[in-house]
Write an enzyme that holds these catalytic residues in place. Structure first.
Site, PDB file in Angstrom:
ATOM      1  N   LYS A 113       0.819  -1.225   0.000  1.00 13.53           N
ATOM      2  CA  LYS A 113       0.000   0.000   0.000  1.00 13.53           C
ATOM      3  C   LYS A 113       0.848   1.268   0.000  1.00 13.53           C
ATOM      4  O   LYS A 113       0.441   2.288  -0.545  1.00 13.53           O
ATOM      5  CB  LYS A 113      -0.954   0.014   1.200  1.00 13.53           C
ATOM      6  CG  LYS A 113      -2.108  -0.969   1.042  1.00 13.53           C
ATOM      7  CD  LYS A 113      -3.252  -0.630   1.978  1.00 13.53           C
ATOM      8  CE  LYS A 113      -4.423  -1.554   1.741  1.00 13.53           C
ATOM      9  NZ  LYS A 113      -5.495  -1.419   2.718  1.00 13.53           N
ATOM     10  N   LYS A 197      -4.920  -9.844  -6.845  1.00 16.37           N
ATOM     11  CA  LYS A 197      -6.092  -9.990  -5.985  1.00 16.37           C
ATOM     12  C   LYS A 197      -7.262  -9.159  -6.532  1.00 16.37           C
ATOM     13  O   LYS A 197      -7.046  -8.047  -7.012  1.00 16.37           O
ATOM     14  CB  LYS A 197      -5.677  -9.469  -4.602  1.00 16.37           C
ATOM     15  CG  LYS A 197      -6.609  -9.767  -3.486  1.00 16.37           C
ATOM     16  CD  LYS A 197      -6.018  -9.318  -2.157  1.00 16.37           C
ATOM     17  CE  LYS A 197      -6.148  -7.825  -1.954  1.00 16.37           C
ATOM     18  NZ  LYS A 197      -5.924  -7.382  -0.575  1.00 16.37           N
ATOM     19  N   LYS A 200     -11.014  -3.469  -4.620  1.00 13.15           N
ATOM     20  CA  LYS A 200     -11.774  -2.279  -4.987  1.00 13.15           C
ATOM     21  C   LYS A 200     -10.860  -1.157  -5.452  1.00 13.15           C
ATOM     22  O   LYS A 200     -11.315  -0.192  -6.050  1.00 13.15           O
ATOM     23  CB  LYS A 200     -12.711  -1.821  -3.863  1.00 13.15           C
ATOM     24  CG  LYS A 200     -12.160  -1.869  -2.477  1.00 13.15           C
ATOM     25  CD  LYS A 200     -13.299  -1.755  -1.449  1.00 13.15           C
ATOM     26  CE  LYS A 200     -12.866  -2.261  -0.091  1.00 13.15           C
ATOM     27  NZ  LYS A 200     -13.945  -2.497   0.833  1.00 13.15           N
TER      28      LYS A 200
HETATM   29  P1  AMP Z   1     -11.253  -4.946   3.077  1.00 12.21           P
HETATM   30  O1  AMP Z   1     -12.228  -4.604   2.053  1.00 12.21           O
HETATM   31  O2  AMP Z   1      -9.841  -4.796   2.641  1.00 12.21           O
HETATM   32  O3  AMP Z   1     -11.548  -4.318   4.407  1.00 12.21           O
HETATM   33  O4  AMP Z   1     -11.420  -6.511   3.309  1.00 12.21           O
HETATM   34  C1  AMP Z   1     -12.500  -7.067   4.025  1.00 12.21           C
HETATM   35  C2  AMP Z   1     -12.388  -8.570   4.065  1.00 12.21           C
HETATM   36  O5  AMP Z   1     -12.451  -9.105   2.745  1.00 12.21           O
HETATM   37  C3  AMP Z   1     -11.056  -9.090   4.649  1.00 12.21           C
HETATM   38  O6  AMP Z   1     -11.320 -10.222   5.442  1.00 12.21           O
HETATM   39  C4  AMP Z   1     -10.249  -9.478   3.440  1.00 12.21           C
HETATM   40  O7  AMP Z   1      -9.348 -10.520   3.711  1.00 12.21           O
HETATM   41  C5  AMP Z   1     -11.342  -9.951   2.491  1.00 12.21           C
HETATM   42  N1  AMP Z   1     -10.939  -9.786   1.090  1.00 12.21           N
HETATM   43  C6  AMP Z   1     -10.715  -8.622   0.425  1.00 12.21           C
HETATM   44  N2  AMP Z   1     -10.364  -8.858  -0.853  1.00 12.21           N
HETATM   45  C7  AMP Z   1     -10.356 -10.219  -1.003  1.00 12.21           C
HETATM   46  C8  AMP Z   1     -10.089 -11.103  -2.098  1.00 12.21           C
HETATM   47  N3  AMP Z   1      -9.755 -10.643  -3.297  1.00 12.21           N
HETATM   48  N4  AMP Z   1     -10.166 -12.430  -1.865  1.00 12.21           N
HETATM   49  C9  AMP Z   1     -10.517 -12.927  -0.652  1.00 12.21           C
HETATM   50  N5  AMP Z   1     -10.803 -12.146   0.411  1.00 12.21           N
HETATM   51  C10 AMP Z   1     -10.725 -10.811   0.246  1.00 12.21           C
HETATM   52  N1  TRP Z   2      -7.372  -5.136   7.867  1.00 16.70           N
HETATM   53  C1  TRP Z   2      -8.613  -5.706   7.441  1.00 16.70           C
HETATM   54  C2  TRP Z   2      -8.713  -5.572   5.913  1.00 16.70           C
HETATM   55  O1  TRP Z   2      -8.159  -4.693   5.324  1.00 16.70           O
HETATM   56  C3  TRP Z   2      -9.789  -5.052   8.096  1.00 16.70           C
HETATM   57  C4  TRP Z   2      -9.764  -5.214   9.583  1.00 16.70           C
HETATM   58  C5  TRP Z   2      -9.521  -4.224  10.493  1.00 16.70           C
HETATM   59  C6  TRP Z   2      -9.972  -6.418  10.307  1.00 16.70           C
HETATM   60  N2  TRP Z   2      -9.590  -4.745  11.745  1.00 16.70           N
HETATM   61  C7  TRP Z   2      -9.855  -6.063  11.684  1.00 16.70           C
HETATM   62  C8  TRP Z   2     -10.220  -7.728   9.936  1.00 16.70           C
HETATM   63  C9  TRP Z   2      -9.964  -7.023  12.689  1.00 16.70           C
HETATM   64  C10 TRP Z   2     -10.344  -8.691  10.952  1.00 16.70           C
HETATM   65  C11 TRP Z   2     -10.219  -8.334  12.300  1.00 16.70           C
HETATM   66  O2  TRP Z   2      -9.380  -6.328   5.308  1.00 16.70           O
END
Ligand code: AMP
Ligand code: TRP
Length: 336
Positions: A113, A197, A200
């Site tokens: 990131k 991956k 978004k």
């Molecule tokens: P985030 O949108 O980054 O907060 O992710 C929320 C949850 O979705 C987290 O548990 C991530 O591990 C899961 N996640 C996000 N992108 C993917 C992906 N491409 N494949 C599997 N899990 C994902």
């Molecule tokens: N870091 C996680 C992601 O980007 C989001 C997240 C923040 C999270 N705090 C958490 C996931 C605690 C599991 C438990 O997807």
């Protein structure tokens, strides 16, 4: 022994996609009947990157609506936003003082990131995993459903818990959390590049299926999804080094709760065009009702407000109590 409790978080940073659904939210729904579950919309994590204030506000509701539309029962689960429960930030500061700088520097998500100009990344982005550990441990959660990309952060959470328990000689105060990572598809990949991956932040919308995509869009995206020229193999070995093929087969398996080997038995020898129409159908069947429900829920802000308010109250009570014990252990005095 700690009481079994599930915690997970999702950032309110726009449209949730099939990766979020299959990697995390589908699991959240399956767990709600087995454990006490706490599901958090992690808005404080979102601001580690620049956010538009108006969008951040509306994305909170969008994420809450996505949770409920995906099948999370607001009566059974605690659904709330991180910014409303100050104990997360307070424990995160304590963990800033427990975790080591070297631990942060090893985090691959930070490296990805922050990009090439690491010096210019926010300090928040660097210590992001400490806030994540605080989210989980302020509830003394024992199980954390996440996609594979979060595994390293959960290992760090375990290290922080161990170091705190050890430093303050309070053996077993914080539980050593267990990650719950989906077996069939732990990482959903981009439809345009099987090595990346699904995300978004990817600029091409063709690379992902959003929970709010309609039937025609899903059909079109799957039709255009990258594959190779070989037919579908009958055995798992035949998927070796075929990233795009593996991704599509795994999505189909996961969405239909099937083993990959079973899918290969059914489609082995067939070409991708036949398979893709089955895949579209499965995705449409699962995702479109969720998208329709999200739009419906978004029209009822007062209902979404009431879910979050109720969730905040419940979460805050648990978090406050645990924070009191943590301050006592450390020797901090809080006058109130
Ligand atoms: P985030 O949108 O980054 O907060 O992710 C929320 C949850 O979705 C987290 O548990 C991530 O591990 C899961 N996640 C996000 N992108 C993917 C992906 N491409 N494949 C599997 N899990 C994902
Ligand atoms: N870091 C996680 C992601 O980007 C989001 C997240 C923040 C999270 N705090 C958490 C996931 C605690 C599991 C438990 O997807």
């Amino acid at each position: 022994m700690h009481k079994k409790r599930v915690f997970s978080g999702v950032q309110p940073t726009g449209n949730l996609h099939l990766g979020n659904y299959l990697g995390a939210i589908k699991n959240f729904v399956d767990l709600q009947n087995k454990f006490e579950c706490v599901y958090c919309i992690v808005d404080l994590h979102a601001i580690t990157n620049k956010q538009d204030p108006k969008e951040l506000k509306s994305n909170l509701f969008e994420t809450a609506a996505s949770f409920v539309a995906s099948g999370l029962d607001p009566e059974k689960n605690i659904i709330f936003n991180q910014a409303s429960v100050p104990a997360h930030s307070e424990l995160a500061w304590i963990f800033n003082c427990v975790a080591r700088i070297g631990w942060m520097n090893r985090m691959t998500q930070f490296k990805e990131k922050a990009g090439v100009n690491k010096e210019n990344a926010s300090v928040g982005l660097l210590v992001y995993p400490n806030l994540m550990a605080a989210d989980i441990l302020i509830y003394k959660a024992t199980h954390v459903p996440v996609g594979e990309d979060q595994k390293q952060h959960l290992e760090l959470t375990r290290d922080i818990a161990k170091k705190f328990n050890n430093d303050f000689k309070c053996d077993d105060f914080f539980p050593i959390v267990e990650p719950l990572i989906p077996k069939t598809i732990s990482r959903v990949m981009s439809l345009r590049d099987g090595k990346k991956k699904m995300s978004k932040s990817e600029s091409s919308d063709q690379s992902r299926i959003n929970l709010k995509d309609n039937k025609d869009l899903i059909e079109q995206k799957i039709k255009k999804a990258k594959t190779d020229n070989n037919p579908i193999p009958s055995e798992i070995d035949g998927l070796k080094n075929r990233h795009e093929a593996t991704n599509l087969i795994s999505i189909y398996a996961s969405i239909n709760n099937l083993e990959v080997s079973k899918v290969l038995k059914e489609f082995g020898g067939k070409n991708f065009s036949t398979f893709k129409s089955n895949l579209s159908e499965s995705i449409i069947e699962k995702i479109c009702p969720i998208g329709i429900e999200i739009n419906k829920l978004l029209k009822d802000k007062s209902y979404l407000n009431s879910i979050l308010e109720k969730g905040v109250k419940k979460a805050d009570l648990i978090a406050k109590n645990n924070l009191k014990d943590i301050y006592e252990i450390i020797g901090l005095t809080k006058f109130s």
